[in-house]
Structures are given as C-alpha cells and as structure tokens.
Design an enzyme around this catalytic site. Structure first.
Site, PDB file in Angstrom:
ATOM      1  N   PRO A  97      37.226  42.200  35.865  1.00 16.43           N
ATOM      2  CA  PRO A  97      36.165  41.546  35.106  1.00 16.43           C
ATOM      3  C   PRO A  97      36.271  41.795  33.602  1.00 16.43           C
ATOM      4  CG  PRO A  97      35.265  42.686  37.011  1.00 16.43           C
ATOM      5  CD  PRO A  97      36.703  43.089  36.899  1.00 16.43           C
ATOM      6  N   GLU A  98      36.468  40.733  32.868  1.00 22.69           N
ATOM      7  CA  GLU A  98      36.411  40.764  31.413  1.00 22.69           C
ATOM      8  C   GLU A  98      35.265  39.827  31.028  1.00 22.69           C
ATOM      9  OE1 GLU A  98      40.331  40.183  29.669  1.00 22.69           O
ATOM     10  OE2 GLU A  98      41.272  40.899  31.495  1.00 22.69           O
TER      11      GLU A  98
END
Length: 272
Positions: free
Chosen positions: A2-3
């Site tokens: 997750p960015e």
DNA sequence: CGCATTTCCTGGTAGC
DNA sequence: TGCTACCAGGAAATGC
C-alpha cells in the site's frame, strides 16, 4: 504494497461507511501492546468525524479531539469481514445495521492501528516529518526542489524517505523515475529545476492514474470491498526485470538494490 | 543534523 | 513430499 493510491482507494471506501459513526469499543486482538497499537481504548465512545489521509497514513479525527491513526504497512487490510487469521484489531460501532464492525487484518505485522491522543504524534516521527501532499497545491516545484536539495543520497532513497513528498513508495518511485528518465542513483541534490518539475509532474500523473485503477495489487493488497488494484497492468518498470523497456529498443528493465530496496529501471533511457 | 545499517514479520518459493 | 534458506519492504531504532 500500500502506497498513496492504495491508501486513497481505501480512504474513499471508508469515508461513506465510517463518517458519523460512533465507536462503541476498539480493542486489540492478536497484536502487541506498545506504540503500534497505542491508546486504542481511548477511542471508545467517540464519533468519527471524517476519514482523511496524509501520505500513506489514514487519519480519522474523533469527536473528543483524538485521532484514529492507521498505517497498512505491507499487508494491512481494513474490512467488514471477520479475518480468519492475523486478526489485529476489532472496532465495534454503535449499530446502524450497516457493517457494524470494522476489522484490521495484518499478516506481516508491519501495520499500525492506534489512537493519537489530542493530536500528539509522539512515536510517529515519519508522520511529523512528512513532505508535501503530492495531490495538493502544496506540492509546488519550488518546494519540491528545495527539499530535493537537502539530501545527497540517491533520488530513489530520498523519495522513499517521505521527506521530499508524501506517499511515494517503491512501486511509484520506480514508475515516476522511469517516466522522467531519471536514473535511480542520481544524487537528489544534483537534480535541477527542470528535472524536478518533470519529476513532480510524473509523480502526480502516476499516482492519479493508479488511483483511477484502485491502485496496484502485487499479492496482498485488497480494497475494502475485496477488489484487487488494476494498475498492476500499467507498470512500466516495477517488477519488469528482464522484460523489454516499452520506450526504447534493444533494452530490458534491470533490477538493482538501492538503499536495501529493489529498484527497477531502464539502463538505456534512464541516464545518470 | 545527515546518513547507513539493522530490525521487525510471515507466506511464498527456489532448491535439494 | 518435506525440509531449509532466502526474499519482499515501510518505518523506526540504532550507531556513527
């Protein structure tokens, strides 16, 4: 992993679900006491006023002046479905009949799910040092350039530090550098205004395009609704080791290690 | 302060 | 099949 685009996708799903909902209890399950899950019980009885995001951090202001702070780490998932394993947190909401329990599942335990009491981010140094929000007006070329000048480390490492701009991780870093033909080992402070502006624009473009596809799923990432992210099909550099560069002939994407992180780039069109 | 290095953690996979 | 070794990486801690 997750960015920003993945976290923003989650935020957009949580917003209509959780805004205005009151927390009955928030409790740790199979999760350690300590800073990663600090002060959870303080959320009890408070109402979630909004679902916001700073970089890769989800921040939910609560009616009592505290904030629920969530970081998905590598494998964190916020879901209305009770996890079968790696169940870290349960948040019971005052029931309305619409998904009255929030679960946090995190296989590899890199995530955090805590309450910041009265806006104090002690124990969260990254959040305090976060660079400008890339999809806001604060992310100007002048400010970005100023921050790039502060470090002599390779641009890859500096972007990953979150200090020049918030929310860019390994995937979108490699993608933005590929898009601007900047070598990942280029010294951050040697990047001039012209390239800084191109890089700023590429970061905005890559993040925006990925959000439109609900982010990138390599393995673990899922939206709140359980979907995978479709941007994986649009990657030009990340994970394409040995595959042809889509921009230049007779060249393949190479993998090197920069700052202990795998880094993918085209040795022909990304010059130092 | 800047910077490099190490640590946390587990599932997947390569190799035998 | 079953075993071991290794790898992925965001942020924090540690050591200069």
């Amino acid at each position: 992993m997750p960015e920003l685009p993945e976290v923003e996708t989650v935020r957009r799903e949580l917003e209509p679900w959780l805004t205005g909902r009151t927390i009955r209890t928030a409790r740790r399950e199979d999760a350690p006491k300590g800073p990663k899950y600090a002060h959870l019980e303080d959320a009890d009885g408070q109402t979630i006023e909004a679902v916001t995001r700073r970089g890769k951090w989800l921040i939910l202001p609560l009616s009592g002046g505290d904030e629920l702070v969530i970081h998905l780490g590598m494998t964190g998932i916020v879901t209305p479905e009770r996890p079968g394993s790696h169940h870290r947190v349960t948040v019971e909401l005052e029931p309305t009949g619409d998904r009255d329990t929030v679960y946090f599942q995190d296989t590899r335990r890199f995530g955090r799910f805590l309450v910041a009491v009265q806006g104090r981010y002690d124990g969260l140094p990254s959040l305090q040092q976060l660079g400008p929000e890339p999809l806001s007006d604060d992310f100007t070329t002048a400010e970005f350039l100023r921050r790039l000048k502060r470090s002599r480390t390779p641009i890859k490492q500096h972007l990953m530090s979150q200090k020049a701009v918030a929310g860019v991780g390994n995937i979108y870093c490699d993608e933005a550098l590929w898009a601007t033909r900047i070598h990942p080992l280029a010294r951050s402070n040697r990047i001039g205004r012209k390239r800084a502006d191109a890089l700023r624009q590429a970061i905005v473009d890559v993040l925006t395009a990925s959000i439109a596809r609900q982010g990138t799923t390599l393995r673990d990432y899922r939206t709140v609704g359980g979907d995978t992210g479709g941007y994986v099909d649009s990657l030009k550099a990340y994970g394409r080791t040995g595959q042809p560069c889509e921009r230049c002939d007779d060249s393949v994407i190479e993998r090197i290690v920069v700052g202990q992180r795998s880094t993918h780039f085209c040795p022909k069109c990304q010059r130092r």
